[in-house]
Design a protein around this motif. Structure first.
Motif, PDB file in Angstrom:
ATOM      1  N   ASP A   1       0.884  -1.163   0.000  1.00 29.88           N
ATOM      2  CA  ASP A   1       0.000   0.000   0.000  1.00 29.88           C
ATOM      3  C   ASP A   1       0.921   1.212   0.000  1.00 29.88           C
ATOM      4  N   MET A   2       0.506   2.267  -0.676  1.00 28.03           N
ATOM      5  CA  MET A   2       1.312   3.486  -0.705  1.00 28.03           C
ATOM      6  C   MET A   2       0.408   4.694  -0.548  1.00 28.03           C
ATOM      7  N   THR A   3       0.942   5.699   0.116  1.00 28.31           N
ATOM      8  CA  THR A   3       0.315   7.007   0.214  1.00 28.31           C
ATOM      9  C   THR A   3       1.375   7.989  -0.241  1.00 28.31           C
ATOM     10  N   LEU A   4       0.976   9.000  -1.005  1.00 27.42           N
ATOM     11  CA  LEU A   4       1.961   9.928  -1.519  1.00 27.42           C
ATOM     12  C   LEU A   4       1.436  11.337  -1.593  1.00 27.42           C
ATOM     13  N   SER A   5       2.373  12.261  -1.647  1.00 29.42           N
ATOM     14  CA  SER A   5       2.077  13.666  -1.822  1.00 29.42           C
ATOM     15  C   SER A   5       3.188  14.255  -2.682  1.00 29.42           C
ATOM     16  N   TYR A   6       3.230  15.567  -2.781  1.00 30.77           N
ATOM     17  CA  TYR A   6       4.187  16.237  -3.652  1.00 30.77           C
ATOM     18  C   TYR A   6       5.628  15.802  -3.408  1.00 30.77           C
ATOM     19  N   ALA A   7       6.046  15.728  -2.144  1.00 32.78           N
ATOM     20  CA  ALA A   7       7.461  15.482  -1.864  1.00 32.78           C
ATOM     21  C   ALA A   7       7.701  14.315  -0.902  1.00 32.78           C
ATOM     22  N   TRP A   8       6.820  13.326  -0.910  1.00 35.33           N
ATOM     23  CA  TRP A   8       7.051  12.140  -0.086  1.00 35.33           C
ATOM     24  C   TRP A   8       6.191  10.976  -0.553  1.00 35.33           C
ATOM     25  N   VAL A   9       6.673   9.768  -0.221  1.00 41.94           N
ATOM     26  CA  VAL A   9       5.949   8.527  -0.512  1.00 41.94           C
ATOM     27  C   VAL A   9       6.061   7.644   0.727  1.00 41.94           C
ATOM     28  N   GLU A  10       4.927   7.184   1.233  1.00 38.97           N
ATOM     29  CA  GLU A  10       4.954   6.211   2.311  1.00 38.97           C
ATOM     30  C   GLU A  10       4.634   4.845   1.709  1.00 38.97           C
ATOM     31  N   VAL A  11       5.499   3.870   1.995  1.00 33.30           N
ATOM     32  CA  VAL A  11       5.320   2.493   1.539  1.00 33.30           C
ATOM     33  C   VAL A  11       4.967   1.654   2.758  1.00 33.30           C
ATOM     34  N   ARG A  12       3.901   0.859   2.638  1.00 35.36           N
ATOM     35  CA  ARG A  12       3.469  -0.029   3.727  1.00 35.36           C
ATOM     36  C   ARG A  12       3.364  -1.448   3.190  1.00 35.36           C
ATOM     37  N   LEU A  13       3.954  -2.373   3.926  1.00 39.81           N
ATOM     38  CA  LEU A  13       3.928  -3.777   3.526  1.00 39.81           C
ATOM     39  C   LEU A  13       3.337  -4.638   4.631  1.00 39.81           C
ATOM     40  N   MET A  14       2.499  -5.563   4.211  1.00 37.47           N
ATOM     41  CA  MET A  14       1.925  -6.579   5.082  1.00 37.47           C
ATOM     42  C   MET A  14       1.430  -7.678   4.169  1.00 37.47           C
ATOM     43  N   ASN A  15       1.636  -8.911   4.559  1.00 43.72           N
ATOM     44  CA  ASN A  15       1.174 -10.019   3.735  1.00 43.72           C
ATOM     45  C   ASN A  15      -0.322 -10.192   3.974  1.00 43.72           C
ATOM     46  N   HIS A  16      -1.118  -9.776   3.005  1.00 41.43           N
ATOM     47  CA  HIS A  16      -2.582  -9.811   3.156  1.00 41.43           C
ATOM     48  C   HIS A  16      -3.098 -11.227   3.363  1.00 41.43           C
TER      49      HIS A  16
ATOM     50  N   LEU B   1      10.998  -7.815   0.292  1.00 37.46           N
ATOM     51  CA  LEU B   1      10.605  -6.754  -0.635  1.00 37.46           C
ATOM     52  C   LEU B   1      11.037  -5.391  -0.098  1.00 37.46           C
ATOM     53  N   ALA B   2      10.887  -5.166   1.188  1.00 39.11           N
ATOM     54  CA  ALA B   2      11.335  -3.900   1.787  1.00 39.11           C
ATOM     55  C   ALA B   2      12.834  -3.716   1.566  1.00 39.11           C
ATOM     56  N   LYS B   3      13.586  -4.766   1.729  1.00 41.79           N
ATOM     57  CA  LYS B   3      15.035  -4.702   1.536  1.00 41.79           C
ATOM     58  C   LYS B   3      15.378  -4.336   0.093  1.00 41.79           C
ATOM     59  N   LYS B   4      14.689  -4.939  -0.862  1.00 42.86           N
ATOM     60  CA  LYS B   4      14.942  -4.638  -2.280  1.00 42.86           C
ATOM     61  C   LYS B   4      14.522  -3.207  -2.615  1.00 42.86           C
ATOM     62  N   ILE B   5      13.383  -2.763  -2.082  1.00 39.78           N
ATOM     63  CA  ILE B   5      12.936  -1.384  -2.312  1.00 39.78           C
ATOM     64  C   ILE B   5      13.979  -0.407  -1.786  1.00 39.78           C
ATOM     65  N   GLU B   6      14.434  -0.640  -0.577  1.00 46.58           N
ATOM     66  CA  GLU B   6      15.438   0.251   0.030  1.00 46.58           C
ATOM     67  C   GLU B   6      16.717   0.280  -0.798  1.00 46.58           C
ATOM     68  N   GLU B   7      17.152  -0.885  -1.222  1.00 48.78           N
ATOM     69  CA  GLU B   7      18.382  -0.999  -2.020  1.00 48.78           C
ATOM     70  C   GLU B   7      18.269  -0.208  -3.321  1.00 48.78           C
ATOM     71  N   VAL B   8      17.156  -0.319  -4.008  1.00 49.39           N
ATOM     72  CA  VAL B   8      17.019   0.330  -5.312  1.00 49.39           C
ATOM     73  C   VAL B   8      16.723   1.823  -5.172  1.00 49.39           C
ATOM     74  N   VAL B   9      15.792   2.197  -4.301  1.00 41.55           N
ATOM     75  CA  VAL B   9      15.438   3.614  -4.170  1.00 41.55           C
ATOM     76  C   VAL B   9      16.630   4.422  -3.655  1.00 41.55           C
ATOM     77  N   HIS B  10      17.412   3.864  -2.750  1.00 40.23           N
ATOM     78  CA  HIS B  10      18.536   4.611  -2.182  1.00 40.23           C
ATOM     79  C   HIS B  10      19.872   4.343  -2.868  1.00 40.23           C
ATOM     80  N   TRP B  11      19.836   3.701  -4.016  1.00 41.37           N
ATOM     81  CA  TRP B  11      21.060   3.458  -4.777  1.00 41.37           C
ATOM     82  C   TRP B  11      21.649   4.791  -5.216  1.00 41.37           C
ATOM     83  N   GLN B  12      22.919   4.987  -4.938  1.00 44.74           N
ATOM     84  CA  GLN B  12      23.627   6.202  -5.337  1.00 44.74           C
ATOM     85  C   GLN B  12      24.875   5.808  -6.113  1.00 44.74           C
ATOM     86  N   PRO B  13      24.731   5.659  -7.427  1.00 45.51           N
ATOM     87  CA  PRO B  13      25.861   5.165  -8.211  1.00 45.51           C
ATOM     88  C   PRO B  13      27.105   6.034  -8.108  1.00 45.51           C
ATOM     89  N   GLY B  14      26.951   7.333  -7.933  1.00 42.66           N
ATOM     90  CA  GLY B  14      28.114   8.222  -7.838  1.00 42.66           C
ATOM     91  C   GLY B  14      28.988   7.915  -6.633  1.00 42.66           C
TER      92      GLY B  14
END
Length: 125
Positions: A63-78, A90-103
């Protein structure tokens, strides 16, 4: 897709796993959750699309909630009605990809230019 439902983890086990592996994620009201701060609507959409791609590929949907400058991600196995290893992975993969800083890797990819708001994407922790 497995026929057998995974049993939900105890809150203490979830909290211990998060503290050790994803300290920016929190267990609240039966969900593990994380809010990503972005620089603008463009960054918000990029985070939403990234999470959407990873979730669909994993066949596990947040589940996600979002606004102009933020996104909340919520996970639970329904299906399991609680937190399972699927949520944590999945949380670990999301964190890894969203916070990837190639530089910061010191390799060929330089990452987005810093200091120029035209290219700002996510506000890294």
């Amino acid at each position: 897709m497995s026929a057998e439902r995974e049993k939900p983890m105890a809150d203490a086990d979830v909290n211990a796993w998060l503290a050790a592996n994803l300290p920016t994620w929190k267990l609240e009201n039966g969900w593990i959750r994380r809010t990503y701060k972005t620089a603008s609507w463009k960054g918000t959409l990029m985070v939403v699309n990234t999470v959407g791609h990873l979730a669909e590929a994993a066949w596990h949907h947040p589940d996600m909630t979002l606004s102009y400058a933020w996104v909340e991600v919520r996970l639970m196995n329904h299906a399991s009605k609680g937190i399972t290893s699927k949520d944590l992975e999945l949380a670990k993969k999301i964190e890894e990809v969203v916070h990837w800083q190639p530089g910061k890797e010191g390799k060929g990819l330089e990452g987005t230019p810093s200091g120029d708001m035209r290219f700002a994407y996510i506000k890294y922790d």
